[in-house]
Design a protein around this motif. Structure first.
Motif, PDB file in Angstrom:
ATOM      1  N   SER A 198      23.328  77.654  26.848  1.00  0.00           N
ATOM      2  CA  SER A 198      23.165  76.580  25.884  1.00  0.00           C
ATOM      3  C   SER A 198      22.466  77.129  24.656  1.00  0.00           C
ATOM      4  N   LEU A 199      22.838  76.598  23.506  1.00  0.00           N
ATOM      5  CA  LEU A 199      22.281  77.080  22.245  1.00  0.00           C
ATOM      6  C   LEU A 199      21.330  76.062  21.653  1.00  0.00           C
ATOM      7  N   VAL A 200      20.169  76.530  21.215  1.00  0.00           N
ATOM      8  CA  VAL A 200      19.312  75.703  20.378  1.00  0.00           C
ATOM      9  C   VAL A 200      19.359  76.328  18.983  1.00  0.00           C
ATOM     10  N   LEU A 201      19.845  75.554  18.026  1.00  0.00           N
ATOM     11  CA  LEU A 201      19.982  76.050  16.651  1.00  0.00           C
ATOM     12  C   LEU A 201      19.194  75.138  15.720  1.00  0.00           C
ATOM     13  N   GLY A 202      18.335  75.714  14.918  1.00  0.00           N
ATOM     14  CA  GLY A 202      17.531  74.925  13.996  1.00  0.00           C
ATOM     15  C   GLY A 202      16.673  73.892  14.716  1.00  0.00           C
ATOM     16  N   GLY A 203      16.244  74.213  15.927  1.00  0.00           N
ATOM     17  CA  GLY A 203      15.353  73.315  16.667  1.00  0.00           C
ATOM     18  C   GLY A 203      16.066  72.218  17.432  1.00  0.00           C
ATOM     19  N   LEU A 221      19.549  71.038  20.028  1.00  0.00           N
ATOM     20  CA  LEU A 221      20.609  71.467  20.924  1.00  0.00           C
ATOM     21  C   LEU A 221      21.943  71.473  20.186  1.00  0.00           C
ATOM     22  N   TYR A 222      22.695  72.565  20.320  1.00  0.00           N
ATOM     23  CA  TYR A 222      24.042  72.603  19.734  1.00  0.00           C
ATOM     24  C   TYR A 222      25.047  72.404  20.868  1.00  0.00           C
ATOM     25  N   ARG A 223      25.827  71.330  20.790  1.00  0.00           N
ATOM     26  CA  ARG A 223      26.728  71.011  21.900  1.00  0.00           C
ATOM     27  C   ARG A 223      28.172  71.448  21.653  1.00  0.00           C
ATOM     28  N   GLY A 224      28.507  71.744  20.416  1.00  0.00           N
ATOM     29  CA  GLY A 224      29.891  72.094  20.103  1.00  0.00           C
ATOM     30  C   GLY A 224      30.696  70.856  19.750  1.00  0.00           C
ATOM     31  N   GLY A 225      31.958  71.061  19.407  1.00  0.00           N
ATOM     32  CA  GLY A 225      32.809  69.978  18.922  1.00  0.00           C
ATOM     33  C   GLY A 225      32.949  68.826  19.895  1.00  0.00           C
ATOM     34  N   THR A 226      33.120  69.140  21.188  1.00  0.00           N
ATOM     35  CA  THR A 226      33.297  68.063  22.170  1.00  0.00           C
ATOM     36  C   THR A 226      32.285  68.159  23.309  1.00  0.00           C
ATOM     37  N   GLY A 227      31.217  68.926  23.086  1.00  0.00           N
ATOM     38  CA  GLY A 227      30.153  68.978  24.096  1.00  0.00           C
ATOM     39  C   GLY A 227      30.291  70.110  25.100  1.00  0.00           C
TER      40      GLY A 227
END
Ligand code: ZN
Length: 378
Positions: free
Chosen positions: A220-225, A227-233
């Motif tokens: 899983s990515l945390v970007l800019g503080g 959670l980044y889930r992507g286009g459809t999670g």
């Protein structure tokens, strides 16, 4: 409710940060939101007068106090929340108070992959037992993590190849019906990232990669503080990255996937193979600490690290945090991963990186679920 003014948005964001953390200071809020101390103070005063938050005096340095001097933490006020962590082979349920402090938890071994209905029944029963034990009559919110892809829009378990027994189910609806409280569902690695972000090794990082290395491999990515889930999670499904030259059978129908080569089961197979005569079923990751086992863990970590190094080149995180049972299995696995990341990521990218085990160990997902439940309230 739509936040119509910047002040309302800042208030919502600050309440979210207070509810998700295990106590934060005014200075933490100023740092996280980018607002001035006086703007933070004005909003905090409002929240205190509305009894949305209260102040907690702390004696010693702890998460959020920063300075090492006695300080005042801001904590949310309200009913308890619950978190549920479905692993491929276990179920872990916990209740926390509205300050984010653990009230109690229970864990059982269960085959979650093949038996969705049974797993959800067991979760509801376990939570009910836990509530009775701790006299929790009301819950504000529940969040649950499952070890597979969840579609962001529909809330349905998405992949026909992973977690096949759950495909087409809406765990939020099913669990909500059983528990009687709205349930938020999230991928388990995403919850692990949230757990580390709010209460673990990710506290001081705004861009990091969390890898859950357990019976499967998820990231899983945390970007800019955030959670980044992507286009459809579905972001972070790195477990099915193909490893050139490998032919191990994977549950997804392909061969040579990362998680067919690096997983708790694959490591235990190797440990059993190198320690003949024992009972395979009785071997755990903790059974042996000899050089052979260390080498197996180190090599498994190295294979994972090579895949992760590509992601580091893409995302430029400041930390790679390795959770799950393999992350918690000892230093050899994480050291192997770190070695490969430093070897294969671009030198400047690697130089900016910390590679370490999850601070919350294999409880990161559970704590992430509790944090998400608290976050869902605002
Ligand atoms: Zn696969």
């Amino acid at each position: 409710m739509v936040d119509s003014t910047p002040r309302q948005r800042n208030r919502t964001e600050m309440l979210r940060l207070i509810r998700a953390g295990q106590g934060v200071t005014r200075a933490d809020l100023a740092r996280s939101t980018g607002l001035s101390r006086s703007a933070v103070q004005a909003i905090v005063s409002g929240l205190l007068s509305e009894s949305q938050v209260s102040e907690l005096e702390v004696e010693e340095k702890g998460p959020g106090t920063g300075s090492g001097r006695p300080g005042t933490l801001l904590v949310a006020v309200g009913d308890p929340v619950a978190g549920i962590d479905f692993g491929h082979n276990h179920l872990h349920v916990a209740i926390a108070d509205s300050f984010g402090r653990l009230i109690g938890d229970r864990r059982i071994e269960i085959d979650v992959d093949l038996a969705a209905e049974e797993a959800m029944n067991a979760a509801a029963e376990l939570l009910s037992t836990l509530r009775a034990e701790h006299d929790v009559t009301r819950l504000q919110a529940v969040a649950a993590g499952i070890p597979g892809p969840v579609d962001l829009a529909s809330g349905l378990v998405q992949s026909p190849t992973i977690l096949s027994g759950w495909v087409g189910l809406s765990p939020a609806t099913e669990l909500g019906r059983r528990i009687g409280v709205p349930v938020r569902i999230e991928n388990d690695a995403a919850l692990g990232a949230l757990g580390e972000l709010y209460g673990g090794a990710g506290r001081n990082h705004r861009d990091f990669l969390y890898v859950k290395a357990s019976h499967g491999i998820g990231a899983s990515l945390v970007l800019g503080g955030d959670l980044y889930r992507g286009g459809t999670g579905l972001a972070g499904e790195i477990g099915h990255t193909h490893l050139g030259g490998r032919t191990e059978l994977c549950r997804c129908g392909n061969r040579g996937c990362l998680e067919a080569v690096v997983s708790v089961a694959a490591v235990i197979d190797q440990i059993a193979h190198t320690h003949p005569g024992g009972d395979r079923a009785a071997i755990t990751l903790e059974s042996f600490t000899d050089p052979i086992t260390e080498r197996i863990l180190h090599e498994s970590g190295r294979i994972l690290g090579q895949v992760v190094s590509d992601l580091c080149n893409l995302v430029n995180p400041t930390a790679v945090i390795i959770g799950g049972e393999l992350g918690a299995a000892g230093e050899a696995f994480v050291q192997g991963a770190e070695q490969a990341i430093r070897r294969y990521a671009q030198p400047a990218t690697a130089a900016a990186l910390v590679v370490r085990a999850a601070e919350l160990g294999n409880r990161a997902e559970l704590h992430g679920a509790l944090a998400l439940a608290a976050r869902a309230l605002v």
